[in-house]
Design a protein around this motif. Structure first.
Motif, PDB file in Angstrom:
ATOM      1  N   UNK A  59      46.780-100.651  -7.135  1.00  0.00           N
ATOM      2  CA  UNK A  59      47.108 -99.279  -7.537  1.00  0.00           C
ATOM      3  C   UNK A  59      47.419 -98.358  -6.380  1.00  0.00           C
ATOM      4  N   UNK A  60      47.242 -98.811  -5.134  1.00  0.00           N
ATOM      5  CA  UNK A  60      47.501 -97.931  -3.996  1.00  0.00           C
ATOM      6  C   UNK A  60      48.961 -98.022  -3.567  1.00  0.00           C
ATOM      7  N   UNK A  61      49.824 -97.823  -4.559  1.00  0.00           N
ATOM      8  CA  UNK A  61      51.245 -97.646  -4.275  1.00  0.00           C
ATOM      9  C   UNK A  61      51.462 -96.204  -3.843  1.00  0.00           C
ATOM     10  N   UNK A  62      52.607 -95.934  -3.246  1.00  0.00           N
ATOM     11  CA  UNK A  62      52.829 -94.645  -2.587  1.00  0.00           C
ATOM     12  C   UNK A  62      54.010 -93.932  -3.225  1.00  0.00           C
ATOM     13  N   UNK A  63      53.811 -92.665  -3.553  1.00  0.00           N
ATOM     14  CA  UNK A  63      54.913 -91.813  -4.016  1.00  0.00           C
ATOM     15  C   UNK A  63      55.171 -90.781  -2.918  1.00  0.00           C
ATOM     16  N   UNK A  64      56.382 -90.818  -2.368  1.00  0.00           N
ATOM     17  CA  UNK A  64      56.755 -89.945  -1.249  1.00  0.00           C
ATOM     18  C   UNK A  64      57.560 -88.774  -1.780  1.00  0.00           C
ATOM     19  N   UNK A  65      57.110 -87.565  -1.491  1.00  0.00           N
ATOM     20  CA  UNK A  65      57.803 -86.367  -1.952  1.00  0.00           C
ATOM     21  C   UNK A  65      58.267 -85.539  -0.766  1.00  0.00           C
ATOM     22  N   UNK A  66      59.145 -84.598  -1.033  1.00  0.00           N
ATOM     23  CA  UNK A  66      59.666 -83.716   0.004  1.00  0.00           C
ATOM     24  C   UNK A  66      61.100 -83.355  -0.281  1.00  0.00           C
ATOM     25  N   UNK A  67      61.576 -82.319   0.381  1.00  0.00           N
ATOM     26  CA  UNK A  67      62.948 -81.876   0.183  1.00  0.00           C
ATOM     27  C   UNK A  67      63.928 -82.882   0.772  1.00  0.00           C
ATOM     28  N   UNK A  68      65.135 -82.883   0.246  1.00  0.00           N
ATOM     29  CA  UNK A  68      66.163 -83.763   0.794  1.00  0.00           C
ATOM     30  C   UNK A  68      66.492 -83.329   2.211  1.00  0.00           C
ATOM     31  N   UNK A  69      66.823 -84.324   3.024  1.00  0.00           N
ATOM     32  CA  UNK A  69      67.175 -84.008   4.404  1.00  0.00           C
ATOM     33  C   UNK A  69      66.003 -84.074   5.359  1.00  0.00           C
ATOM     34  N   UNK A  70      64.781 -84.278   4.854  1.00  0.00           N
ATOM     35  CA  UNK A  70      63.623 -84.385   5.753  1.00  0.00           C
ATOM     36  C   UNK A  70      63.482 -85.792   6.311  1.00  0.00           C
ATOM     37  N   UNK A  71      64.393 -86.686   5.960  1.00  0.00           N
ATOM     38  CA  UNK A  71      64.413 -88.014   6.549  1.00  0.00           C
ATOM     39  C   UNK A  71      63.431 -88.981   5.926  1.00  0.00           C
ATOM     40  N   UNK A  72      63.143 -88.810   4.639  1.00  0.00           N
ATOM     41  CA  UNK A  72      62.127 -89.664   3.997  1.00  0.00           C
ATOM     42  C   UNK A  72      62.565 -91.119   3.993  1.00  0.00           C
ATOM     43  N   UNK A  73      63.741 -91.385   3.423  1.00  0.00           N
ATOM     44  CA  UNK A  73      64.180 -92.780   3.249  1.00  0.00           C
ATOM     45  C   UNK A  73      64.400 -93.471   4.585  1.00  0.00           C
ATOM     46  N   UNK A  74      65.014 -92.769   5.530  1.00  0.00           N
ATOM     47  CA  UNK A  74      65.354 -93.402   6.801  1.00  0.00           C
ATOM     48  C   UNK A  74      64.152 -93.532   7.724  1.00  0.00           C
ATOM     49  N   UNK A  75      63.117 -92.735   7.543  1.00  0.00           N
ATOM     50  CA  UNK A  75      61.960 -92.803   8.438  1.00  0.00           C
ATOM     51  C   UNK A  75      60.830 -93.671   7.903  1.00  0.00           C
ATOM     52  N   UNK A  76      60.816 -93.966   6.601  1.00  0.00           N
ATOM     53  CA  UNK A  76      59.718 -94.771   6.062  1.00  0.00           C
ATOM     54  C   UNK A  76      59.686 -96.149   6.731  1.00  0.00           C
ATOM     55  N   UNK A 444      53.074 -89.539 -17.945  1.00  0.00           N
ATOM     56  CA  UNK A 444      52.964 -90.996 -17.934  1.00  0.00           C
ATOM     57  C   UNK A 444      51.497 -91.375 -17.758  1.00  0.00           C
ATOM     58  N   UNK A 445      50.917 -92.001 -18.768  1.00  0.00           N
ATOM     59  CA  UNK A 445      49.483 -92.285 -18.764  1.00  0.00           C
ATOM     60  C   UNK A 445      49.048 -93.125 -17.574  1.00  0.00           C
ATOM     61  N   UNK A 446      49.850 -94.108 -17.198  1.00  0.00           N
ATOM     62  CA  UNK A 446      49.436 -95.044 -16.156  1.00  0.00           C
ATOM     63  C   UNK A 446      49.938 -94.663 -14.770  1.00  0.00           C
ATOM     64  N   UNK A 447      50.656 -93.566 -14.652  1.00  0.00           N
ATOM     65  CA  UNK A 447      51.275 -93.234 -13.364  1.00  0.00           C
ATOM     66  C   UNK A 447      50.234 -93.037 -12.272  1.00  0.00           C
ATOM     67  N   UNK A 448      49.214 -92.233 -12.548  1.00  0.00           N
ATOM     68  CA  UNK A 448      48.199 -91.958 -11.528  1.00  0.00           C
ATOM     69  C   UNK A 448      47.379 -93.202 -11.198  1.00  0.00           C
ATOM     70  N   UNK A 449      47.330 -94.150 -12.122  1.00  0.00           N
ATOM     71  CA  UNK A 449      46.640 -95.412 -11.862  1.00  0.00           C
ATOM     72  C   UNK A 449      47.475 -96.295 -10.943  1.00  0.00           C
ATOM     73  N   UNK A 450      48.800 -96.167 -11.049  1.00  0.00           N
ATOM     74  CA  UNK A 450      49.700 -97.007 -10.271  1.00  0.00           C
ATOM     75  C   UNK A 450      50.023 -96.420  -8.906  1.00  0.00           C
ATOM     76  N   UNK A 451      50.137 -95.100  -8.830  1.00  0.00           N
ATOM     77  CA  UNK A 451      50.487 -94.425  -7.578  1.00  0.00           C
ATOM     78  C   UNK A 451      49.328 -93.519  -7.170  1.00  0.00           C
ATOM     79  N   UNK A 452      48.376 -94.108  -6.469  1.00  0.00           N
ATOM     80  CA  UNK A 452      47.176 -93.358  -6.085  1.00  0.00           C
ATOM     81  C   UNK A 452      47.361 -92.590  -4.780  1.00  0.00           C
ATOM     82  N   UNK A 453      48.464 -92.822  -4.100  1.00  0.00           N
ATOM     83  CA  UNK A 453      48.699 -92.163  -2.815  1.00  0.00           C
ATOM     84  C   UNK A 453      49.978 -91.327  -2.904  1.00  0.00           C
TER      85      UNK A 453
END
Length: 813
Positions: A59-76, A444-453
């Motif tokens: 369940x410790x999958x990661x949901x990454x948030x932030x505005x576009x252009x902050x380099x999320x996809x390219x820096x992960x 989504x009932x299971x979302x918080x169970x799946x993405x705990x971070x």
């Protein structure tokens, strides 16, 4: 109000922008510094990613948030490499035929790098068997035994035939053949006068008096007995043939068994898995049961060359080969459709409209390729693809992947292939907005169970010596990677200024480095166009101006309409119930400010303030709320002693689109105060600010764009030294104005005022004291609030309240 009474609200030019000075750098240009290695300003996100990546619990999958252009996809990926997670034991995945149930292919797993070896060894073994079985079956020993069986079989068949013939002849019958069209069958015929005749011809012979009817009856009775004899012979012949085929098959199987035993025993010794060994044994059994597939085809040689057996069932489908992966896989899926993510089962057509598939057509997807590692995908892309989110949820919840093709519309017929499920231990890193995260978390009932971070990428960092040098290092990194010209420190300083402007705060810098990178590239372009060898601050300004100009068509059209008088905006004079508000609109990454005329009209009524935009269906929820707050402010300020016996209309004149936000609250309050009191408003000023029910001015967004938008209109019409913009005091730190505005303020041609209350706005706009109630609770005579209260009393006295029916508000759908 006298000029010196309003000077206390005026901002000096040096406060309108926090400029980055050249002496803040200890280098002349970027050739003297090193590229920055690492991530800037994302310590919080880095900690969250580290936790999610290194914590193996379910369940410790990661949901990454932030505005576009902050380099999320390219820096992960960079962050994953920096954290360097320990590699687990990766596996190779192989699908093979299920000889007991062709529709349910078997899954075999191997340590990484072993799957390709198994495929190679197994298919070489099959090739060897294909080449050697014909040799074995055509060997001298087997051939002799086969001939012996055949001769024995032929003798038995001949004896049956001879015994039948003797029996027939002794009873005056003969075995002949009857042909009907292309069909020929054996037939027992009676012999009359040494000639065989058909049974049906006996009646003719009776008529010709060649035989009697009594003889015919005897012949017919004997015919039936002979027919039974014939059927017995046929059955016995079939049994002999079957026995021969069984004996022949047993002979060939015994002959091939030694070959298969040696070949597959050697293969099984190399792979210790019980499931693999069981499959190898089942393969040997299947080959022995289907030796005809391995025999020479017509036209083949004696040793079986040029044979074309259907060996598809003995293929190995290497679904995933991890032989070249030493670390945990990191897959960034840019196109997360159903097939790319979960795999597919390819089909082939028979040319007649039918579609078929077998285990060799099963293809892996990115979630399997990332098994034991990390899969990065965009939430918005995943949700836009049919079937992806629900399937991904199931895989994550149960840890099992079942490869099934997403139903297509171009195929007819159902594919029944159901491959054995695969255990999945993939860490999902999903990139999305805070809005998507909130919606999923809530619905989504299971979302918080799946993405705990949750790893939230910040869109800004504090401005400091360290962050300024980090900015320079980022620019150097881009220069090196894209082979751009070096930047001198004036160019770096100007980029820092634009970074603060983009962040909307003098003390912050944006971390939306995608926009900064674009500015760097375009500055390099203009320096190259000028034929110089180094990029300066001049080229940075030129690049920013050119970029804004590309998006400024609508802005120029508005200015043109104001200049031509099509859109009514006044920048001088005084008028009752009319005021200049300020709005912001966006075009891509750029925002522009424009003035908007707001008017208020009042009359006797029941205290209603009508938002005309809302009635017309052009008002957003935030603006509706702001108008309700204005009603609360008026009741708080003037409704304690007498009822508010007015009806008021608020209108954004010449506004034909949606209006939203609360930044026009102070504008609308001042317009209402002017309309009630009859005191005019200075049209040389524009104002923006949010207000609470107590009359406090709250900060707003887009303050720089709003000021610059009104400034450009005033400059276009002619600056007269009286024009300016009133902003909230709390927005002072957000000021990063253009040099044109700062220069005009320094020369006293334009003014910026900062206020913290409605009272101060009233004084600036109407030139009179707002008014503070004395001990008696009354406002000083001549003050704005005194005039407002006086008019409200007059309207109440003239209202005939009891006889007034409250007007019905027209609701918009």
């Amino acid at each position: 109000m006298h000029r010196k009474n309003i000077a206390k609200y005026e901002l000096p030019a040096h406060e309108l922008k926090l400029t980055c000075h050249l002496d803040e750098f200890d280098f002349e240009d970027t050739s003297k510094i090193l590229p920055l290695q690492g991530i800037v300003g994302q310590e919080r996100a880095l900690k969250a990613l580290k936790l999610g990546i290194e914590l193996e619990s379910k369940g410790y999958n990661i949901f990454v948030t932030g505005l576009s252009g902050t380099g999320k996809a390219t820096t992960i990926k960079t962050l994953l490499d920096a954290i360097k997670p320990m590699a687990g034991s990766l596996l190779d995945y192989v699908y093979v035929n299920n000889f007991d149930d062709l529709d349910r292919p078997l899954l075999l797993t191997f340590p990484a790098g072993t799957g390709v070896k198994f495929k190679d060894e197994f298919e070489k073994s099959i090739d060897f068997i294909v080449s050697q079985i014909p040799v074995v079956l055509n060997s001298e020993a087997v051939t002799k035994k086969r001939e012996k069986l055949l001769n024995n079989h032929n003798r038995q068949q001949e004896k049956l035939k001879e015994d039948l013939q003797k029996n027939l002849l002794s009873n005056n019958f003969q075995l002949g053949r009857v042909t009907m069209g292309e069909i020929s069958r054996p037939e027992i015929m009676p012999v009359i006068n040494n000639e065989p005749v058909m049974l049906q011809q006996l009646s003719e012979l009776v008529q010709k008096k060649k035989i009697s009817k009594g003889e015919v009856k005897k012949i017919e009775k004997k015919y039936l007995e002979m027919q039974e004899k014939l059927e017995f012979v046929f059955k016995k012949s079939f049994e002999l043939t079957r026995e021969y085929q069984n004996e022949l098959s047993t002979l060939e199987q015994k002959a091939a068994q030694d070959l298969l035993g040696v070949t597959f025993d050697r293969l099984a010794e190399k792979f210790e898995s019980e499931k693999v060994i069981a499959f190898i044994e089942k393969t040997g059994t299947t080959i022995l049961s289907n030796l005809n597939l391995f025999k020479p085809q017509s036209g083949g040689t004696e040793k079986g060359e040029n044979e074309s057996p259907d060996l598809q069932i003995f293929k190995v489908n290497l679904l995933l080969d991890n032989s070249n992966n030493k670390d945990r896989p990191i897959i960034i899926e840019t196109s997360p459709n159903f097939s790319n993510l979960f795999g597919s089962i390819d089909k082939y057509s028979d040319g007649k409209g039918g579609w078929y598939a077998d285990f060799t057509q099963i293809k892996s997807g990115s979630i399997l390729r990332a098994n034991g590692g990390y899969l990065v995908l965009n939430a918005k892309d995943a949700f836009s693809e049919p079937g992806v989110w629900k399937t991904l949820q199931r895989v994550m919840l149960h840890g099992v992947l079942e490869i099934q093709d997403f139903p297509g519309t171009f195929q007819s017929g159902q594919i029944t292939l159901k491959p054995e499920p695969i255990e999945i231990n993939t860490k999902i890193i999903m990139i999305g907005s805070n809005k998507i995260y909130s919606l999923l978390s809530e619905y989504e009932d299971d979302f918080n169970k799946l993405f705990k971070v949750k790893a939230d990428f910040d869109y800004e960092i504090k401005r400091s010596e360290k962050s300024i040098m980090e900015y320079a290092g980022i620019i150097k990194k881009l220069i090196k990677s894209e082979k751009l010209m070096e930047f001198d420190r004036s160019a770096i300083a100007r980029i820092i200024d634009y970074g603060a402007r983009f962040a909307g705060d003098q003390n912050k810098l944006t971390t939306r480095f995608a926009h900064i990178a674009d500015l760097v590239r375009e500055s390099n372009f203009w320096a190259t166009d000028d034929g110089v060898s180094i990029v300066s601050g001049f080229h940075v300004d030129k690049a920013q101006k050119a970029a804004a100009e590309r998006h400024a068509l609508y802005d120029d059209k508005i200015k043109e309409m104001i200049s031509e008088g099509t859109m009514l905006i006044a920048t001088d004079g005084i008028r009752v119930g009319q005021i200049n508000g300020l709005a912001v609109y966006e075009s891509g990454a750029f925002s522009f400010g424009k003035p908007a005329r707001i008017t208020a009209s009042v009359g006797i009524g029941q205290g209603d303030i009508v938002n005309v935009e809302r009635e017309a269906g052009l008002s957003g929820q935030s603006h509706d709320k702001a108008v309700m707050i204005i009603s609360g402010y008026f009741r708080e300020k003037f409704g304690r002693n007498i009822p508010l016996s007015i009806n008021a209309n608020l209108v954004f004149e010449q506004g034909y689109g949606m209006i939203d936000g609360d930044s026009a609250s102070i504008t609308e309050i001042c317009a209402l105060l002017s309309a009630i009191s009859g005191i005019g408003i200075r049209q040389s000023l524009a104002i923006t600010g949010s207000v609470n029910q107590k009359g406090d001015i709250q900060p707003i967004g887009g303050v720089n764009e709003k000021i610059e938008g009104f400034f450009e209109i005033c400059r276009q019409k002619g600056l007269n030294g009286e024009q300016g913009v009133i902003i909230p005091e709390l927005n002072r730190r957000n000021l990063m104005l253009s040099d044109n505005v700062i220069e005009a303020v320094a020369e006293k041609k334009f003014h910026i005022y900062a206020i913290s209350s409605v009272d101060q706005a009233v004084e600036l706009l109407m030139g009179k004291e707002a008014g503070i109630p004395g001990n008696s609770g009354k406002y000083p005579e001549g003050s704005v609030y005194y005039c407002v209260e006086k008019e409200l009393k007059r309207m109440y006295e003239n209202s005939g309240t009891k006889n007034i029916t409250k007007p019905k508000s027209r609701k918009t759908k």
